[in-house]
Motif scaffolding. Structure first.
Motif, PDB file in Angstrom:
ATOM      1  N   UNK A 268       0.787  -1.151   0.041  1.00  0.00           N
ATOM      2  CA  UNK A 268       0.068  -0.011   0.042  1.00  0.00           C
ATOM      3  C   UNK A 268       0.868   1.518  -0.103  1.00  0.00           C
ATOM      4  N   UNK A 269       0.848   1.998  -1.023  1.00  0.00           N
ATOM      5  CA  UNK A 269       1.662   3.172  -1.255  1.00  0.00           C
ATOM      6  C   UNK A 269       1.022   4.385  -0.855  1.00  0.00           C
ATOM      7  N   UNK A 270       1.812   5.292  -0.444  1.00  0.00           N
ATOM      8  CA  UNK A 270       1.137   6.796  -0.272  1.00  0.00           C
ATOM      9  C   UNK A 270       0.511   7.472  -1.308  1.00  0.00           C
ATOM     10  N   UNK A 271       1.067   7.332  -2.530  1.00  0.00           N
ATOM     11  CA  UNK A 271       0.579   7.989  -3.552  1.00  0.00           C
ATOM     12  C   UNK A 271       1.354   7.239  -4.788  1.00  0.00           C
ATOM     13  N   UNK A 272       1.202   7.764  -5.905  1.00  0.00           N
ATOM     14  CA  UNK A 272       1.797   7.055  -7.048  1.00  0.00           C
ATOM     15  C   UNK A 272       3.231   7.296  -7.028  1.00  0.00           C
TER      16      UNK A 272
ATOM     17  N   UNK B  89       1.511  -7.186  -5.835  1.00  0.00           N
ATOM     18  CA  UNK B  89       0.176  -6.059  -6.026  1.00  0.00           C
ATOM     19  C   UNK B  89       0.243  -4.920  -5.416  1.00  0.00           C
ATOM     20  N   UNK B  90       0.181  -3.893  -6.221  1.00  0.00           N
ATOM     21  CA  UNK B  90       0.174  -2.664  -5.452  1.00  0.00           C
ATOM     22  C   UNK B  90      -0.949  -1.580  -5.759  1.00  0.00           C
ATOM     23  N   UNK B  91      -1.126  -0.593  -4.658  1.00  0.00           N
ATOM     24  CA  UNK B  91      -2.172   0.392  -4.788  1.00  0.00           C
ATOM     25  C   UNK B  91      -1.793   1.561  -3.819  1.00  0.00           C
ATOM     26  N   UNK B  92      -2.381   2.602  -4.036  1.00  0.00           N
ATOM     27  CA  UNK B  92      -1.959   3.923  -3.599  1.00  0.00           C
ATOM     28  C   UNK B  92      -2.935   4.524  -2.888  1.00  0.00           C
ATOM     29  N   UNK B  93      -2.810   5.161  -1.750  1.00  0.00           N
ATOM     30  CA  UNK B  93      -3.881   5.736  -0.921  1.00  0.00           C
ATOM     31  C   UNK B  93      -4.359   7.152  -1.437  1.00  0.00           C
ATOM     32  N   UNK B  94      -3.686   7.820  -2.125  1.00  0.00           N
ATOM     33  CA  UNK B  94      -3.858   8.873  -2.994  1.00  0.00           C
ATOM     34  C   UNK B  94      -3.271   8.677  -4.456  1.00  0.00           C
ATOM     35  N   UNK B  95      -3.870   9.241  -5.471  1.00  0.00           N
ATOM     36  CA  UNK B  95      -3.201   9.276  -6.936  1.00  0.00           C
ATOM     37  C   UNK B  95      -3.772  10.366  -7.766  1.00  0.00           C
ATOM     38  N   UNK B  96      -2.676  11.045  -8.128  1.00  0.00           N
ATOM     39  CA  UNK B  96      -2.967  12.140  -9.162  1.00  0.00           C
ATOM     40  C   UNK B  96      -3.176  11.709 -10.517  1.00  0.00           C
ATOM     41  N   UNK B  97      -4.454  11.501 -11.124  1.00  0.00           N
ATOM     42  CA  UNK B  97      -4.414  10.891 -12.544  1.00  0.00           C
ATOM     43  C   UNK B  97      -5.521  12.025 -13.419  1.00  0.00           C
TER      44      UNK B  97
END
Length: 720
Positions: free
Chosen positions: A322-326, A613-621
């Motif tokens: 689980x990442x902070x962001x991208x 497997x990775x995902x982010x808690x916030x993502x600028x897209x």
């Protein structure tokens, strides 16, 4: 060859599929279960055991690479030449049929195949000719509409008039497009399939000939067939139990481009005497990876059902981060790749898979900053490059003067003083008279309809094409290509282009000459094509499969759709968030959501040994800051197959007043993910820290200006 040598290397399920009596078979082949081996050995069985001539076998694949591999395996297994066998892609085999029966297919013998880019250029010109606004009638949307109708077997004349203005206008464009293609002898990819189907459907003698010839028909990746492809197969096998298809309903991921998963289900109705064989033993992935994939795909309804298994052990658990962001996600992935390489792993055994192309930028930036070689799979392909397409356009005009797309592409390339107005005048005349652009240019010159300058420039171009044909007539193919790229002025044009780009273009043209030198021409080809026409068809049909720098040891970046059929020891499945994967568009559509789940299943089963497997808690897209939920696909994998990786406890560093000036925190802990404010750049998030003492610096992702590295001793950061 003895029977035992054909089946000894197969497992029980594979043997059943290969040695079944002649009948229609549906082989449900799970990921990594050896489907190509089964196809090849089934063909070998027909030849060696059933006594069938290679001449009487048809095998259809979806890529030229797969067709080449199949031919090579057959030759190795049987010690025979497979050159004359009908093994190829749907498009390639349809092209072969149309060349042999051009007259019955209502095509000129010199018809030319347009790739997707040429088709789009033609549509753009057509929209201008019809005085339509491209903003209201986007060429790519028109292209999609036309191809979608053809994939369903629908001509413009078949479409029912409705009160919908948009539909009526689209049909009018489609009709005008068909007319210009007929006039110019041009055939797009979708037309190859539709025209081949119509050829068989409307010519009973042709259909009967091929039904007698092809005693056994084999199809790879059957779940990816569309309506017209399946209709073509059904015509060839009508009234016969001779269709052998290999597919996997769990790997049907191309619905958005016309593939019909229903074809697998309908097969059982259309061929009532069929047999189903399931290939479930996997030779690629470890047990935990396969169990995770099985658990995930079980959430889809209406499956034919199978359970992948392996006898090679469970292996490692799947890792979840689980990442902070991208940016943190990219940092984590690249650090893991560096560890892999430091431990002796090959970069080419590593893949980063994502749902959207927009996700690649962060990983590319991080890989570049660490000096890690990488390759974006599916980048601009060899035969799609501008300079290659320009050279091919000259070659096409040598072969067929009435190829409008090629005429328009190079009439002023290199620049020779033929302006937009002259070209538009020629277009208007061609449209008004229903003739090709080449003929319209000849008529304009003959009747003095152009200015003296334009006339001279146009004469120069047309004389050049005629001279190129005359000079190259007796030359070998590679000499012909070399002569054309030089005398057309293309080499000189790109040598003048500044920087590495011009040099690369020249090198690509030289590689085109080399491709012509290596081209394998069959003089006794059944279509009676010249070597040049065979090469041009090869270039059009191969477009999209030649990749640059494939030999280099580099990390592979690609979309999940591009990853199908590939395998890697280490796989990162990134961006596992609701709205990204599964995509936002699929969340309200159960059918699309199931296809997204199949796409995830494909991604998981690319991994051989290690899966992250990775995902982010916030993502600028797409320019917006999002705070997405973890993907449901992660939650659908049982926890006993997953280990969570927590990096946060290990990424903080003490920052003292002697090495940094931080207004609100002189001696506290400076952490990744911490929010800070800079007087000039505004607010941001700490991503990385490196160095010591006066050289210590921090990387921050600022909301307004993006990534910045700042020296802590000068930054004067305020902790928020």
């Amino acid at each position: 060859m003895e029977i035992s040598s054909i089946i000894n290397s197969l497992n029980d399920a594979q043997r059943i599929a290969v040695s079944s009596p002649p009948q229609s078979l549906l082989v449900l082949a799970g990921a990594g279960s050896g489907k190509t081996r089964v196809l090849v050995h089934r063909i070998a069985w027909h030849i060696q055991v059933d006594g069938v001539s290679p001449h009487n076998i048809l095998a259809v694949t979806f890529t030229n690479k797969a067709a080449t591999e199949m031919r090579g395996r057959i030759e190795e297994l049987l010690n025979i030449s497979a050159r004359s066998m009908w093994i190829g892609t749907f498009h390639g085999l349809a092209h072969r049929l149309l060349r042999r029966h051009a007259k019955q297919a209502k095509l000129p013998e010199s018809f030319q195949v347009m790739d997707s880019d040429d088709q789009l250029r033609l549509i753009k010109r057509l929209i201008r000719n019809l005085n339509l606004d491209e903003a209201k009638w986007p060429p790519k949307q028109v292209q999609w509409f036309i191809n979608a109708q053809k994939d369903e077997g629908i001509r413009a004349r078949h479409m029912v008039e409705t009160g919908d203005f948009f539909q009526r206008q689209m049909v009018a464009i489609y009709k005008a497009y068909e007319e210009i293609c007929e006039r110019s002898g041009l055939v797009d990819f979708a037309e190859l399939l539709l025209r081949a189907h119509e050829l068989l459907r409307d010519n009973e003698d042709v259909l009967e000939f091929y039904q007698r010839r092809f005693r056994f028909v084999h199809v790879d990746e059957f779940q990816d067939t569309n309506t017209i492809q399946y209709a073509w197969l059904r015509l060839l096998t009508e009234g016969r139990d001779n269709l052998f298809v290999v597919g996997d309903d769990d790997q049907s991921i191309y619905g958005w481009r016309g593939a019909k998963i229903e074809n697998i289900y309908n097969f059982q109705q259309h061929y009532p005497n069929h047999k189903v064989v399931r290939l479930e033993q996997n030779y690629r992935s470890t047990g935990h990876i396969l169990k995770a994939a099985n658990s995930l795909i079980a959430n889809n309804d209406g499956r034919m059902g199978k359970e992948l298994w392996t006898d090679s052990g469970d292996g490692e658990l799947i890792s979840l981060y689980t990442a902070f962001n991208e940016q943190d996600e990219a940092y984590f992935v690249v650090e893991k790749i560096r560890q892999w390489v430091n431990d002796g792993g090959m970069r080419s055994d590593v893949a980063i898979l994502y749902r959207s192309n927009a996700q690649s930028r962060q990983f590319e930036e991080k890989l570049m900053s660490t000096g890690t070689p990488y390759r974006v799979y599916g980048g601009l392909r060899f035969f799609e490059r501008m300079e290659i397409k320009n050279a091919l356009a000259y070659l096409r005009l040598i072969s067929n003067r009435h190829d409008d797309a090629s005429f328009e592409r190079v009439v002023n390339t290199p620049a020779r003083g033929i302006g937009a107005k002259t070209i538009e005048d020629i277009r208007l005349l061609a449209r008004g008279q229903g003739i090709s652009l080449w003929q319209a240019a000849l008529d304009s010159i003959a009747h003095g309809q152009l200015s003296a300058r334009a006339t001279n420039a146009l004469k120069g171009f047309m004389n050049l094409v005629a001279q190129l044909e005359q000079d190259a007539e007796e030359q070998e193919l590679f000499e012909k290509v070399k002569w054309v790229v030089e005398k057309s002025g293309l080499i000189e044009l790109y040598k003048k282009e500044k920087g590495d780009k011009g040099e690369a273009r020249v090198e690509n043209l030289e590689e085109l000459v080399n491709a012509a030198r290596m081209f394998d021409y069959e003089e006794d080809n059944e279509e009676n094509l010249s070597e040049l026409d065979m090469f041009l068809a090869h270039a059009a049909l191969e477009a999209g499969e030649m990749q640059g720098d494939a030999y280099e040891d580099c990390v592979q970046l690609m979309t999940l759709h591009s990853a199908k059929g590939l395998e890697f020891k280490l796989v990162f499945l990134v961006g596992m968030e609701e709205g990204l994967f599964p995509s936002q568009q699929s969340l309200e559509d159960p059918g699309r959501l199931e296809e997204e789940r199949r796409l995830c299943y494909v991604g998981i089963t690319r991994a051989m040994e290690h899966l992250y497997l990775t995902h982010a808690e916030s993502r600028r897209l797409y320019g917006k800051e999002n705070y997405p939920r973890q993907s449901r696909f992660i939650r659908e994998i049982p926890v006993e197959y997953i280990q969570e990786i927590r990096m946060r406890a290990n990424v903080s560093r003490l920052v003292t007043s002697s090495v940094a000036t931080v207004s609100s925190l002189q001696t506290g802990t400076f952490k990744l993910g911490q929010r800070v404010r800079h007087a000039k750049f505004g607010e941001g998030v700490v991503l990385q820290m490196e160095g010591e003492g006066a050289q210590e610096r921090v990387q921050i992702n600022f909301h307004d200006v993006g990534l910045k590295w700042l020296m802590l001793s000068y930054a004067k950061l305020e902790v928020l």
